[in-house]
Design a protein around this motif. Structure first.
Motif, short mmCIF file in Angstrom:
data_model
loop_
_atom_site.label_atom_id
_atom_site.label_comp_id
_atom_site.label_asym_id
_atom_site.label_seq_id
_atom_site.Cartn_x
_atom_site.Cartn_y
_atom_site.Cartn_z
N PHE A 192 0.76 -1.24 0.00
CA PHE A 192 0.00 0.00 0.00
C PHE A 192 0.80 1.30 0.00
O PHE A 192 0.32 2.30 -0.53
CB PHE A 192 -0.94 0.03 1.21
CG PHE A 192 -1.90 -1.10 1.26
CD1 PHE A 192 -2.96 -1.17 0.38
CD2 PHE A 192 -1.75 -2.12 2.18
CE1 PHE A 192 -3.86 -2.23 0.41
CE2 PHE A 192 -2.64 -3.17 2.24
CZ PHE A 192 -3.70 -3.22 1.34
N ALA A 193 1.98 1.34 0.62
CA ALA A 193 2.63 2.63 0.86
C ALA A 193 3.94 2.84 0.11
O ALA A 193 4.41 3.97 0.04
CB ALA A 193 2.88 2.81 2.35
N ALA A 194 4.53 1.80 -0.42
CA ALA A 194 5.81 1.95 -1.13
C ALA A 194 5.61 2.77 -2.41
O ALA A 194 4.53 2.79 -2.98
CB ALA A 194 6.38 0.58 -1.46
N PRO A 195 6.68 3.43 -2.87
CA PRO A 195 6.56 4.20 -4.11
C PRO A 195 6.04 3.37 -5.30
O PRO A 195 5.32 3.88 -6.14
CB PRO A 195 7.97 4.69 -4.37
CG PRO A 195 8.59 4.76 -3.02
CD PRO A 195 7.99 3.61 -2.25
N ARG A 196 6.39 2.12 -5.34
CA ARG A 196 5.90 1.24 -6.40
C ARG A 196 5.04 0.12 -5.81
O ARG A 196 5.24 -1.06 -6.10
CB ARG A 196 7.08 0.66 -7.18
CG ARG A 196 7.85 1.75 -7.89
CD ARG A 196 9.01 1.22 -8.64
NE ARG A 196 9.80 2.35 -9.10
CZ ARG A 196 10.41 2.40 -10.25
NH1 ARG A 196 10.33 1.37 -11.06
NH2 ARG A 196 11.10 3.45 -10.59
N ARG B 281 -2.57 0.63 -5.48
CA ARG B 281 -2.48 2.08 -5.39
C ARG B 281 -3.75 2.65 -4.79
O ARG B 281 -4.64 3.12 -5.49
CB ARG B 281 -2.22 2.71 -6.77
CG ARG B 281 -0.91 2.34 -7.40
CD ARG B 281 0.31 2.62 -6.57
NE ARG B 281 0.41 4.01 -6.11
CZ ARG B 281 1.21 4.40 -5.15
NH1 ARG B 281 1.95 3.55 -4.51
NH2 ARG B 281 1.24 5.65 -4.80
N PRO B 282 -3.87 2.62 -3.47
CA PRO B 282 -5.07 3.15 -2.82
C PRO B 282 -5.06 4.68 -2.81
O PRO B 282 -4.07 5.31 -3.19
CB PRO B 282 -4.96 2.61 -1.40
CG PRO B 282 -3.50 2.47 -1.18
CD PRO B 282 -2.92 2.08 -2.51
N ARG B 283 -6.13 5.25 -2.35
CA ARG B 283 -6.22 6.70 -2.21
C ARG B 283 -5.20 7.18 -1.18
O ARG B 283 -4.74 6.41 -0.33
CB ARG B 283 -7.62 7.11 -1.79
CG ARG B 283 -8.65 6.82 -2.85
CD ARG B 283 -9.99 7.36 -2.41
NE ARG B 283 -11.01 7.04 -3.38
CZ ARG B 283 -11.37 7.85 -4.37
NH1 ARG B 283 -10.81 9.02 -4.50
NH2 ARG B 283 -12.31 7.49 -5.21
N LEU B 284 -4.89 8.47 -1.25
CA LEU B 284 -3.88 9.05 -0.38
C LEU B 284 -4.17 8.81 1.10
O LEU B 284 -3.26 8.51 1.87
CB LEU B 284 -3.74 10.56 -0.65
CG LEU B 284 -2.74 11.30 0.22
CD1 LEU B 284 -1.33 10.74 0.05
CD2 LEU B 284 -2.77 12.78 -0.09
N TRP B 285 -5.42 8.90 1.51
CA TRP B 285 -5.73 8.75 2.93
C TRP B 285 -5.35 7.37 3.44
O TRP B 285 -4.88 7.22 4.57
CB TRP B 285 -7.20 9.08 3.22
CG TRP B 285 -8.19 8.11 2.69
CD1 TRP B 285 -8.82 8.15 1.49
CD2 TRP B 285 -8.63 6.90 3.32
NE1 TRP B 285 -9.64 7.06 1.34
CE2 TRP B 285 -9.55 6.27 2.45
CE3 TRP B 285 -8.35 6.29 4.54
CZ2 TRP B 285 -10.18 5.08 2.76
CZ3 TRP B 285 -8.98 5.09 4.83
CH2 TRP B 285 -9.89 4.50 3.95
#
Length: 138
Positions: free
Chosen positions: A67-71, A75-79
């Motif tokens: 969920f949070a890695a650059p790749r 690709r979830p929403r920013l929140w």
């Protein structure tokens, strides 16, 4: 039109962006270390100690990679990305607190929050920030 160069050009064009990204990576690694340190020192014996010492940071790596890695794979929403970052990086600070270092844990938490906020500001393209300032408020 912009092209994705993998962020290489960004480091030279905006040195603060690069420095902040290096700090973010170091915070990520430190959080994994803190989680492992907490797991191995959690007061349990035998297999549970090993499970916590290895499994806690491993779970953090899997969640981060998804969920949070650059790749990231997803690709979830920013929140949701920010929630995952708060759980993993905040969990690292909490783990540091749990092993008896409250002042260091507080410092890590503050640096993490500032680093994440600055990273989100820097991710906005300079042209977009300029366009936002130039447009009249509604």
């Amino acid at each position: 039109m912009t092209t994705d160069t993998g962020g290489v050009a960004e480091f030279g064009a905006r040195p603060w962006y690069g420095a902040n990204e290096v700090l973010a990576f170091l915070l990520e690694l430190a959080s994994l270390g803190f989680l492992s340190w907490w797991g191995f020192g959690a007061g349990h014996e035998g297999a549970l100690r090993i499970l916590l010492g290895v499994g806690t940071p491993l779970l953090a790596v899997v969640v981060w990679a998804l969920f949070a890695a650059p790749r990231a794979r997803l690709r979830p929403r920013l929140w949701l990305v920010l929630v995952v970052k708060a759980l993993v990086l905040g969990g690292g600070a909490a783990a540091l607190y749990g092993v008896g270092h409250p002042v260091a844990a507080g410092a890590v938490a503050v640096v993490t929050v500032v680093n994440t906020a600055v990273a989100e500001i820097f991710r906005t393209a300079p042209a977009e920030r300029g366009a936002d300032r130039a447009s009249p408020s509604e």
